[in-house]
Design an enzyme around this catalytic site. Structure first.
Site, PDB file in Angstrom:
ATOM      1  N   GLU A   1      -4.666  -9.079   5.531  1.00 15.14           N
ATOM      2  CA  GLU A   1      -3.449  -8.623   6.140  1.00 15.14           C
ATOM      3  C   GLU A   1      -2.612  -9.396   6.111  1.00 15.14           C
ATOM      4  O   GLU A   1      -2.813 -10.672   5.685  1.00 15.14           O
ATOM      5  CB  GLU A   1      -3.777  -8.588   7.818  1.00 15.14           C
ATOM      6  CG  GLU A   1      -5.183  -7.586   7.951  1.00 15.14           C
ATOM      7  CD  GLU A   1      -4.679  -6.132   8.005  1.00 15.14           C
ATOM      8  OE1 GLU A   1      -3.340  -5.886   7.876  1.00 15.14           O
ATOM      9  OE2 GLU A   1      -5.461  -5.117   8.076  1.00 15.14           O
TER      10      GLU A   1
ATOM     11  N   ALA B   1     -11.456   1.070   3.320  1.00 16.18           N
ATOM     12  CA  ALA B   1     -10.541   1.483   2.364  1.00 16.18           C
ATOM     13  C   ALA B   1     -10.651   2.870   1.987  1.00 16.18           C
ATOM     14  O   ALA B   1     -10.523   3.836   2.711  1.00 16.18           O
ATOM     15  CB  ALA B   1     -10.168   0.358   1.338  1.00 16.18           C
TER      16      ALA B   1
ATOM     17  N   LYS C   1     -13.302  -2.469  13.108  1.00 10.61           N
ATOM     18  CA  LYS C   1     -14.042  -1.549  11.974  1.00 10.61           C
ATOM     19  C   LYS C   1     -15.376  -1.251  12.481  1.00 10.61           C
ATOM     20  O   LYS C   1     -15.590   0.078  12.568  1.00 10.61           O
ATOM     21  CB  LYS C   1     -14.140  -1.983  10.794  1.00 10.61           C
ATOM     22  CG  LYS C   1     -12.959  -2.478  10.086  1.00 10.61           C
ATOM     23  CD  LYS C   1     -12.889  -2.966   8.561  1.00 10.61           C
ATOM     24  CE  LYS C   1     -11.738  -3.308   7.905  1.00 10.61           C
ATOM     25  NZ  LYS C   1     -11.928  -3.842   6.541  1.00 10.61           N
TER      26      LYS C   1
ATOM     27  N   GLU D   1      -9.500   7.767   7.704  1.00 11.46           N
ATOM     28  CA  GLU D   1     -10.574   7.026   6.818  1.00 11.46           C
ATOM     29  C   GLU D   1     -10.427   5.646   6.281  1.00 11.46           C
ATOM     30  O   GLU D   1     -11.356   4.787   6.462  1.00 11.46           O
ATOM     31  CB  GLU D   1     -10.724   7.972   5.571  1.00 11.46           C
ATOM     32  CG  GLU D   1     -11.847   7.504   4.646  1.00 11.46           C
ATOM     33  CD  GLU D   1     -13.267   7.997   5.344  1.00 11.46           C
ATOM     34  OE1 GLU D   1     -13.970   7.110   5.524  1.00 11.46           O
ATOM     35  OE2 GLU D   1     -13.622   8.955   5.449  1.00 11.46           O
TER      36      GLU D   1
ATOM     37  N   VAL E   1       0.786  -1.298  -0.086  1.00  9.69           N
ATOM     38  CA  VAL E   1       0.208  -0.071  -0.054  1.00  9.69           C
ATOM     39  C   VAL E   1       0.920   1.041   0.039  1.00  9.69           C
ATOM     40  O   VAL E   1       0.434   2.197  -0.586  1.00  9.69           O
ATOM     41  CB  VAL E   1      -1.018   0.006   1.195  1.00  9.69           C
ATOM     42  CG1 VAL E   1      -1.669   1.277   1.428  1.00  9.69           C
ATOM     43  CG2 VAL E   1      -1.920  -1.141   1.362  1.00  9.69           C
TER      44      VAL E   1
END
Length: 814
Positions: free
Chosen positions: A666, A610, A681, A605, A475
């Protein structure tokens, strides 16, 4: 007739002196020229050093003397390759006199102000003679006139006061009859009425030129230095600084007083009443426009004309309840400082009369404290006032501008922009003229303060963001590439100058204060220093750049534990790491408080959905007064991908492996498949909607096999997926038999939350959720029956990176 002055850098080498001679030659073709010169660059400091060494019985003064000698001989030889002997003979005589003076200081172990003036005068006497004789050797109509024959002062050694009546007559009489086209005058030096050598104080060469210009009433005084005029601020600290085309006398004096070293404040005085303009020019770029200082009004522009600073400040505070309503404290304080010859740079007093703060040079601090404590000894003993408080390590920054008067909002913008960057203000002073707003800050914050204020008042609304990224794996790499791609767009369209200053992976870290070149960031990182989480934080803090943002692209608990440290330094935090926001509520709440207290944005965020605007939408609903009644969501792109691709013709192990390979899970897939990631989340969404909740409060119904739940390594976990295939096929078969889809659903309702695998029937909004998509349904007071729905890709390096990028841009637009 023109008067020019060239400073130490301008005559600091044979190359620069040749440039000076070229300028004088060109000027002399159309005018009579008087040129004041400083000592060769660095020589005055070396003379003072040699004197101090000799006074201290340090024989190193001989080595310093030899260095001075070598510098001058080298310049003579380079300027006059075939005619150096006569010049060297004079210089040798002067250097011998210098050596004798230093020997005398060494013998008597004393360096008085009177002797100091004799010592430093050698610098200008030597430079002016060498330049004048070199010009003669080149057949130019030039001669030297010793300023000591013209400028008469009192006997206040090291900073003599000029007798203008005698001095002006001497200058006028000499130049009436001077036949040469170019006259070289040594700056800085003078003589008292009884013939003793004196000097005009720091910046005295400028002063000499101004004295001559005023005495002869010339049209303009030109001061040539190594920069192209007076800058909006110090260009060595602020790369965006630029020369000011025109400025008033008062503005120039204010800026000069507060550290703009291009001009020495007393320089302005002799020409001020005569309205003689001063033109600051660059010796190394003679064609540059420079800065004109005059009484003419400059075109309307920013009310702030420049920003300056003074370092090495000590702040002295006299305070006590016994001062209130009692006259005379200020008088005694300032009389004491005056008697000690201590210059006060800044004064501020509280309206309560409880305290008076003064800013002085740090070199005077100890003497000032001793003298003030002595004069107020009785009041201190009676506890009417406290002993003088001395704070060091400070600087003064100042906004200067004639047009600041009655211009609303200047001080507000100044202090607001400083506060947002965690620059603490120790004292503030503003005169009734409103031409100067000064603030005392830590010296370590000067660079950040100047850059912050320059951006606020002089740059075309372009906001610089300085980004530090930890975790440049999948990422993180996408984020860096997106920044590289969009950098120019942000600058042109959003007025955001986004710079990546620091990068780190698990092995290396690299920093560049001017911004890492993103075309070769991988190579630079590979050659960087050994990575360290604490080291990365300390370096980010030490750089102390405005609008700094720390970006966490890891799933590392130790990194998340550092958020508070970054926020306390007013460094914003952008995170896709969910650990901090799903940690104990006290820690989550602390981070929120620190963000507000230190004006440091804390954005996350990408913790949910995502790149989807889930948290932003939720915050906007709450901020607008809506109330969240319930949330239903599929929040795991990885789990949705897994169950959308798993069926009776595939193996569960293969699908999970594919999800991991494509970057949807992950690094440890147990975090996703155990439901912990989804629980985090929904916890974050519950907290953002205003509910106090911890992770253990969420009901988590696992779907993994018992052996999968108990696996102690990633490899062992994958083995259980193979061994327990029948368990997972059973889950699929049950849903298929009912015409349902398997979806991992998170719910929040009435203060309770749960996560677990559900069999979703056809017709439900979750039924046709494809690929790695997420969906969130907000039921609120305003959306009680038809929920607000956010749907889209909820996993993947590109979309997660874009979510991080969006948070960074939010900070830039703030």
């Amino acid at each position: 007739m023109k008067v020019l002055k060239f400073g130490g850098t301008s005559v600091g080498s044979s190359k620069n002196i040749n440039q000076v001679i070229s300028i004088l030659d060109n000027y002399s073709k159309n005018d009579t020229i008087i040129c004041t010169v400083s000592a060769v660059g660095g020589i005055t400091d070396k003379l003072l050093l040699a004197g101090k060494q000799a006074q201290n019985k340090d024989t190193q003064f001989i080595e310093t003397y030899n260095t001075i000698k070598t510098i001058h001989y080298t310049i003579i030889d380079e300027l006059n390759p075939n005619k150096s002997t006569p010049i060297k003979a004079y210089v040798e005589e002067k250097l011998e006199a210098l050596k004798s003076l230093l020997d005398g200081i060494y013998l008597i172990n004393e360096l008085s102000p009177k002797t100091s003036d004799k010592l430093v005068s050698f610098g200008e006497l030597l430079s002016s003679y060498i330049i004048a004789e070199t010009m003669k050797n080149r057949n130019l109509s030039a001669d030297r006139k010793n300023a000591q024959d013209l400028i008469v002062t009192n006997a206040n050694f090291t900073k003599a006061e000029v007798d203008y009546s005698t001095t002006n007559k001497n200058i006028a009489d000499y130049f009436k009859a001077a036949p040469q086209h170019i006259t070289i005058i040594p700056g800085f030096i003078s003589k008292s009425a009884d013939g003793e050598q004196t000097t005009l104080g720091r910046g005295g060469s400028d002063f000499t030129a101004a004295i001559v210009a005023a005495a002869l009433k010339v049209d303009q005084l030109e001061i040539w230095t190594d920069v192209s005029g007076m800058y909006t601020t110090n260009p060595k600290l602020v790369k965006q600084a630029y020369p000011i085309a025109s400025i008033s006398y008062q503005e120039a004096m204010e800026l000069s007083h507060f550290g703009a070293k291009v001009l020495y404040p007393p320089t302005v005085q002799p020409v001020l009443d005569l309205n003689i303009p001063i033109h600051i020019k660059n010796t190394l770029e003679p064609e540059a426009i420079g800065t004109v200082i005059s009484n003419e009004k400059s075109p309307a522009s920013s009310p702030v004309k420049g920003i300056s600073n003074i370092n090495n400040i000590a702040l002295l505070t006299l305070q006590g309840s016994g001062m209130i309503g009692i006259p005379g404290f200020s008088k005694r304080l300032f009389e004491t400082l005056s008697q000690e010859k201590i210059n006060v740079i800044l004064i501020t007093q509280a309206s309560s009369e409880h305290s008076i703060c003064i800013g002085i040079d740090i070199s005077d601090a100890e003497n000032a404290k001793t003298a003030i404590d002595a004069i107020f000894e009785n009041e201190i003993a009676l506890h009417k006032i406290d002993p003088i408080i001395v704070e060091t390590g400070l600087s003064i920054i100042a906004l200067v501008g004639d047009n600041m008067k009655n211009h609303q909002g200047i001080s507000g913008k100044m202090f607001s922009s400083l506060g947002k960057n965690n620059i603490n203000i120790r004292a503030i002073a503003q005169g009734a003229s409103e031409k100067n707003i000064s603030a005392v800050i830590l010296e370590s914050d000067v660079k950040k303060a100047l850059n912050t204020l320059h951006e606020q008042f002089f740059e075309t609304k372009t906001k610089q963001l300085n980004v530090f990224i930890t975790g440049v794996g999948n990422v993180g790499e996408k984020l860096v590439e997106q920044i590289k791609q969009q950098k120019q767009y942000l600058k042109d369209n959003l007025k955001i100058n986004l710079r990546v200053i620091g990068l780190s992976n698990s092995r290396n870290m690299v920093f560049n204060e001017d911004g890492i070149d993103l075309k070769s960031w991988k190579e630079q990182l590979a050659q960087g220093e050994t990575a360290s989480l604490d080291g990365f934080f300390e370096k980010t803090k030490a750089l102390n750049l405005r609008n700094s943002i720390f970006v966490d692209v890891t799933a590392n608990k130790e990194v998340a534990n550092l958020y508070a440290s970054y926020l306390r330094q007013s460094i914003g935090v952008v995170a896709c790491n969910k650990i901090a926001c799903s940690s104990e509520y006290e820690n989550y709440s602390l981070l929120k408080r620190l963000s507000l207290k230190y004006n440091a944005p804390f954005l996350f965020e990408t913790n949910v959905g995502a790149g989807l605007p889930v948290i932003d939408t939720l915050n906007n609903l709450v901020a607008s007064g809506d109330k969240i009644m319930s949330v239903q969501a599929v929040l795991s792109g990885s789990l949705n991908f897994v169950f959308n691709n798993f069926n009776d013709t595939t193996k569960f192990y293969d699908v999970v492996k594919q999800a991991a390979a494509e970057g949807y899970t992950e690094p440890d897939p147990r975090i996703d498949l155990s439901g912990v990631d989804v629980a985090r989340k929904i916890l974050i969404l519950a907290r953002e909607s205003g509910v106090e909740m911890n992770l253990e409060d969420i009901e988590n119904t696992p779907f993994l096999s018992e052996s999968g739940l108990k696996s102690d390594t990633v490899d062992n976990f994958y083995e259980t997926l193979i061994n327990d295939e029948a368990h997972y096929q059973g889950l699929y078969a049950s849903a298929k038999a009912k015409g349902c889809q398997l979806k991992y659903v998170a719910q929040f309702n009435s203060g309770k939350a749960s996560v677990g695998l559900q069999e979703v029937p056809e017709g439900h909004p979750f039924y046709n959720l494809e690929g790695k998509d997420n969906i969130v349904m907000f039921y609120t007071q305003r959306y009680p029956e038809q929920p607000m729905i956010i749907k889209g890709a909820g996993a993947g390096a590109d979309v997660t990176a874009s979510g991080l990028f969006a948070d960074i841009i939010r900070i830039g637009n703030d």
